[in-house]
Design an enzyme around this catalytic site. Structure first.
Site, PDB file in Angstrom:
ATOM      1  CD  GLN A  99      -2.481  -1.118   2.797  1.00  0.00           C
ATOM      2  OE1 GLN A  99      -3.577  -0.580   2.672  1.00  0.00           O
ATOM      3  NE2 GLN A  99      -2.057  -1.580   3.958  1.00  0.00           N
TER       4      GLN A  99
ATOM      5  CD  GLU B  12      -3.888  -1.146   7.802  1.00  0.00           C
ATOM      6  OE1 GLU B  12      -4.198  -0.374   6.880  1.00  0.00           O
ATOM      7  OE2 GLU B  12      -2.795  -1.093   8.393  1.00  0.00           O
TER       8      GLU B  12
ATOM      9  CD  GLU C  43      -1.766  12.195  20.422  1.00  0.00           C
ATOM     10  OE1 GLU C  43      -1.522  11.346  19.535  1.00  0.00           O
ATOM     11  OE2 GLU C  43      -1.050  12.329  21.438  1.00  0.00           O
TER      12      GLU C  43
END
Lengths: 414, 376, 414, 376
Positions: free
Chosen positions: A131, A249, A382
């Site tokens: 990828q 994924e 985050e």
């Protein structure tokens, strides 16, 4: 329906696989340690050979459709084969991303020709897929990518850069997302391309991480020309393809992909520090403060397993929404922080020097350099906190300055 | 940086900075492990010319400081070293000089060694840690046995900084009279130096074995059995330099990470506009100011030989070393994947801070030492 | 200039004060412990008497102008008097907010009449002044207050509620900030009023905190009528008055006000926990883990003092901007967190029960209930972090949905 | 709440919740310190009718659980208690029942006491802590000396929950044969109960002195000198209930604090829109899910008497009790000044969590216990 279409019974298939494996595949060496990612060039050569063997024996691409080189069998067949294959060497390096991410995405979104060419070549062991998604300027904001593909007659010309491409050094083809319309808002001007990794104009180099791993690559594109039929899905609809890719994924990481064959990824990640071992090795196992740290870390690990069970079951049963998976992701990072912090605390003055770079001190202190690895890879902590607060707790979404504006008007830094 | 520097000290700091920026840009640290030596003696000699080795030494012994406050001046040099993760002998040589100067009043004459160290011609280091043991300088397993006019040393030291380049080892050993320090040439028969691996790319450590090493009585530093105050002084100087060096590194890391937060955009906004990150930067800013405050006062206390100097160096070490690694790790996080690459400078600072954290007493050791001072 | 305007030399003043104090003011009882805030009703009575004594003796309002009842002397005179007064009982409860915050604000911004009436009454010991600023709906957002004052002929009618008014139960007059124009943006529609705390329509009650303190009050205003001359400064310019007030508050807290007389505020705050004492009392002082905690906390306290010195000097010398003061504020909270957390950890199983409510366990565990007190009072730690990141590091300001819009259009919760 | 409850268990949970909401709304906790007793026996009897005391007791002894998994059922009750900071005898009575039922196979017959406890007519509590000592049930200073057909108990216990209301004390004492437990009536001659102050408004503790207290041999629970497995079982049940109760409180506190963040506006925006706060809420959400996960698995392990039950209760206690107080304190912060007022319910939860944190082993004690299990 012809006779050949009758699907073989799983147990019959298992027995046939068992016999074939015994006759054809090399046994695993129990003492063999998989090489570290990036130090595995020979391993990739062997991997291709093993996949060719599977293909020749009629056991490759078990869940892929027959028309693209697979066997068209069920996940139960694949599971049976994986079970039987455990004592043998297997082309595990192909499991991620080739078979579990790239090939299924092509299967879902690719053209007939792409499926026939790429999926079957991968199943034959001829080609490896990777990828090209993240970019040096990107970080958490995948859809804000700036690598551009411009139409030039019948071809597309790609310029830009990609990074964090896992194992790209070993690959033949890549799914590469590029911007094809800068007047559209960010998600709507992207197109996915299937391009040869060795195409002219691609300069690939390996990224060295602080622990010495070189599994990731970055690529620079200087007028890379690809034909019109390199587009996967529709032009400017690349986000749909990327979303599919991200779905595959997540499935692969969660261990739920029917397209992997054999157990594991064939990669050795750095072994985590063992605090009890460290405490003993540095003579600190009698110190009550150290015993508290070891006990705390053990508790954290146990709770992590318990949390994974709770949240997985919650999502599976529908009691929790899908984004609850971010809880597991964030907790994993917390566990790593504690482990790495406690390791250097327990090792104390002995933890930063050692006999050589294989010493316990070297392992634990190099792990400490990589402490944030687990809070960065696979989406930063985050982002996980944003997801938990916004999508589980329903708090207002963070202001995105790039929402619904033409991409070319979006402010960019470096 | 200490806010109360004199103009002379400021000039001196900037001279040191220019020299280091020119000769030791931080990026070059990556190449040091492959170099034959961690640093070049000629380069170190130039540092000595700039005064790096003179600060703790009285003028009559060939030294002299910028401001009359040698410890504080030395801390300035250390801070500048930390800013570029500089290699060199600053910490080991300063420690040994601190001990030798302290012992100069009584005991054997080590003037020539002091002069050699000040001139940058000799390199010396403290051999104090022992295999498998933490910070316990008061109870060495290494022994020194009197034999006529000489002493015979036996024992193993490790984590000896610059062990591969040192000309002299300041060895802390047990004698029947108590802990004693000896100045032992690295080429003395029976001394074996074996390099160790270390996390810091800019420094080297070694194991040093002393097997029946014979030294003259004049090798004793100070008086036999009375090394304890020397060791305390050496430790205090080591800690002042460590925390100053860490502060230098922290300032640098924080500066480039803040800049990154302004320059890097995500979702059309600079990282610096995200409140969750802003608040973490605010915490880091506070902690760094606190690190600077306590480092500065530790240097002053050691300079002035205040009654609370022993406590204040432990306070500084325990605070600064804990927060330094925490702050640098959060700066890694702010950088995303880039922060864990070999190519980025962050790990050079993190390596050094982690090594500084571990040596001359960990924060945990110093917290226990503070509790001792409190007579808990 | 007449002869009486010659200012007395500081040392002469000091000697005169020394003699007068010895003859007139009661000596401090060295064993007397000031009462806890809220349990000090008698103390307030005594305070007024002490102030009346000072006034009668000609030693009240040393730095206030003569025309408003003060002595018009310099801060050096005040300092000399404070030094001399240390062995004596003094009306310390008037120092904050009456003399250091409210009176200086009236002096700066009030009408001639307000200065003559209120400042002199305070100096005479007849009146006590307090602040009505915060509101139940307010929190960190002072200027977002919703108590409104509406013009009704020659008078104003106030409705709404105030809270966290320190010692309002003991006071006579209050500086009360109210909204007088809801069509203006938030800061521009406010007016400051000087109102009697016992005015009809004011319902005051004391707030009990979890540690039992009742020093704060809340007030509910139901059609409280005040005359036009109750306005301090200009109508709709109340924010200027409030800013002055906040300035005087910061000065007072920082110990720099020339209007305080004698040392301290006359209030006892809950004594902080002493970790070494706790460790010994609970028999844990030999435990290495506990010794680490005690040592860590001691280090934190020392560093706090060092940081205060550094930042204060930095601000004073201009090396650091004024908002750097928020660093000290935030660090103070961190120190308190550590202290309270370590206290319960060290006390362990003995820390939650005790002989009675004066026991060490009771003190430390009630302190733990008030752990956040130091991160809330005087501006929350969240505001400190905003200030540090925005005003010291120059990071972009947080989006304020109420900036530059008519106040009535601002969204409000509860 | 455990995600894998059976429909019966869910119904049971909601019955318990309705009962508690009706009889013990959280606000009433503030009045308890001024009440003559922490709870009314009639009310407790109604709880017993709902099955609160029956869960650990086999049917032949008058008990019976909802799901056949008494420990998990009991954890449900504890969680509901925690949700409203309910007073009552759940923890002490369950601990004593756990010991008595465990010992019922061998040793004296305590059927009538068990029945009385199940019926809610008797109240019993564990007298295990001793003045000045931490969690050390295996080494009591309290002694029991055989005298003919009786035992004489001497010693002082403190932190005895519900010591003022208990009819029976389960006393852990040393005998020459080893640690032994005795069931001692609170009105036995020589027993003195002195109330203690406690942080939790809804519970009472007492010091209990045993001075030459004479009990029959039949007061022994189980066999003389063989209390260790009973103590472990009692501890495990205590910990399962503690962590379940804390989880109930946490869920409630987190729910009303989250709601507050949506409702409360600052600068024209709800608190819930500030990223720095959102991220803290995300952390809290994660920790609470982890608390629930580990509490649930501890209950299951104790229910199943798994080999790892001893470790899993320590894991749960060490994790849940640490994070509970951390989370509640941050919820206080989210509420601003209101959060530290007597009027707000927050402190009621914080008080209970702080007391639960301290008793039956602190998180630190349990981390050390885990290290013991690891044979470190």
């Amino acid at each position: 329906m012809t006779v050949t279409d009758v699907i073989e019974d799983v147990e019959a298939f298992r027995l046939r696989a068992r016999a074939w494996l015994a006759d054809n595949m090399p046994k695993l060496d129990p003492d063999a340690v998989p090489p570290a990612p990036g130090d595995d060039d020979e391993e990739w050569v062997k991997t291709r050979e093993l996949q060719k063997k599977l293909y020749a024996g009629g056991f490759a691409g078990i869940c892929f459709p027959k028309e693209y080189g697979g066997l068209g069998l069920s996940p139960a067949h694949q599971e049976a084969f994986s079970q039987e294959s455990e004592p043998y060497q297997m082309p595990l390096l192909l499991n991620v991303p080739t078979f579990s991410i790239c090939a299924p995405t092509i299967l879902d979104m690719g053209s007939e020709q792409q499926k026939r060419d790429r999926i079957s070549a991968a199943i034959r062991g001829d080609e490896i897929l990777v990828q090209f998604l993240s970019e040096p300027s990107g970080g958490s904001d995948l859809a804000g990518l700036i690598t551009r593909a411009e139409k030039d007659g019948d071809t597309w010309v790609i310029n830009g850069a990609k990074t964090w491409s896992t194992c790209a050094y070993a690959a033949d083809w890549a799914l590469c997302l590029a911007r094809t319309d800068s007047d559209a808002p960010k998600h709507r001007g992207l197109t996915m391309f299937l391009i040869p990794t060795k195409a002219e104009g691609i300069d690939m180099r390996r990224i060295t991480q602080v622990n010495g791993s070189t599994e990731f690559c970055e690529e620079f594109f200087d007028n890379v020309v690809v034909p019109a039929d390199a587009v996967v899905g529709e032009v400017n609809d690349g986000w749909a393809v990327a979303s599919r890719q991200l779905f595959h994924e997540r499935t692969a990481v969660g261990g739920g992909s029917p397209y992997v064959s054999g157990r594991g990824t064939g990669r050795l990640s750095t072994p985590p520090s063992d605090l009890a071992e460290i405490a003993r090795a540095f003579g600190r196992n009698e110190d009550e403060a150290v015993r508290e740290l070891v006990g705390e870390s053990r508790a954290q690990h146990v709770v992590q397993d318990q949390l994974i069970r709770r949240v997985s079951q919650g999502i599976e049963s529908g009691v929790m929404p899908g984004p609850a998976a971010s809880i597991m992701r964030l907790f994993h990072a917390e566990t790593q922080w504690m482990l790495d912090d406690h390791a250097i605390t327990i090792a104390g003055s002995g933890g930063v020097t050692g006999k050589d770079n294989q010493s316990l001190a070297a392992q634990l202190s190099v792990n400490y350099l990589m402490r944030q690895g687990s809070s960065l890879g696979g989406g930063s902590t985050e982002m996980s906190r944003n997801i938990i607060s916004e999508r589980l707790l329903g708090m207002p979404r963070e202001y995105a300055a790039d929402r619904d504006v033409p991409f070319r008007e979006v402010k960019r830094g470096r | 940086m200490d806010l109360a520097l004199t103009p002379d000290q400021k000039t001196f700091a900037s001279t040191t900075r220019s020299f280091l920026d020119k000769n030791n840009p931080v990026g070059t640290v990556r190449d040091l492990p492959d170099a034959p030596e961690a640093f070049d003696r000629t380069w170190w000699g130039k540092g000595a010319e700039l005064g790096w080795t003179a600060m703790l030494v009285p003028e009559e012994l060939g030294g002299g400081s910028v401001s009359g406050e040698g410890v504080r001046d030395l801390a300035i040099i250390a801070e500048e070293h930390g800013r570029v993760v500089a290699p060199g002998a600053l910490l080991p040589v300063s420690i040994v000089l601190a001990g030798l100067v302290e012992a100069a009043r009584d005991g054997s004459d080590h003037t020539s060694e002091i002069e050699g160290l000040v001139a940058g011609e000799l390199l010396a280091t403290w051999a104090v840690y022992e295999p498998g043991a933490g910070w316990a300088p008061g109870a060495p397993a290494t022994t020194a046995r009197a034999e006529g006019d000489t002493f015979v040393l036996d024992g193993i030291k490790d984590r000896v900084e610059m062990g591969d380049q040192a000309d002299l080892f300041l060895v802390t050993a047990s004698t029947p009279e108590g802990v004693t320090q000896f100045l032992v040439p690295s080429d003395a028969p029976g001394v074996t130096v074996t390099p160790e691996w270390t996390l810091d790319l800019s420094r080297r450590f070694a194991e040093v074995r002393f097997e029946g090493v014979n030294v003259l009585a004049s090798a004793v530093v100070g008086q036999v059995g009375e090394a304890t105050p020397l060791i305390e002084r050496q430790l205090q100087v080591a800690l002042v330099l460590q925390v100053a060096e860490i502060c230098g590194g922290l300032e640098q890391v924080f500066a480039f990470t803040t800049q990154w937060a302004f320059d890097r955009y995500s979702f059309g906004r600079p990282l610096a506009s995200y409140q969750a990150l802003k608040h973490r930067f605010a915490d880091m800013k506070m902690w760094i100011e606190a690190c600077q405050a306590t480092s500065g006062e530790a240097a002053r206390a050691v300079q002035d030989r205040s009654d609370d100097a022993a406590e204040l160096v432990s306070v500084a070490k325990s605070y600064v070393a804990s927060y330094a690694v925490k702050i640098i790790q959060d700066c890694v996080q702010m950088h995303g994947g880039l922060g864990v690459t070999w190519e980025h400078d962050l790990h050079l600072y993190l390596r050094r801070a982690t090594v500084d954290r571990a040596l001359y007493g960990t924060p945990e050791d110093h917290r226990r030492r503070i509790a001792d001072f409190m007579k808990l």
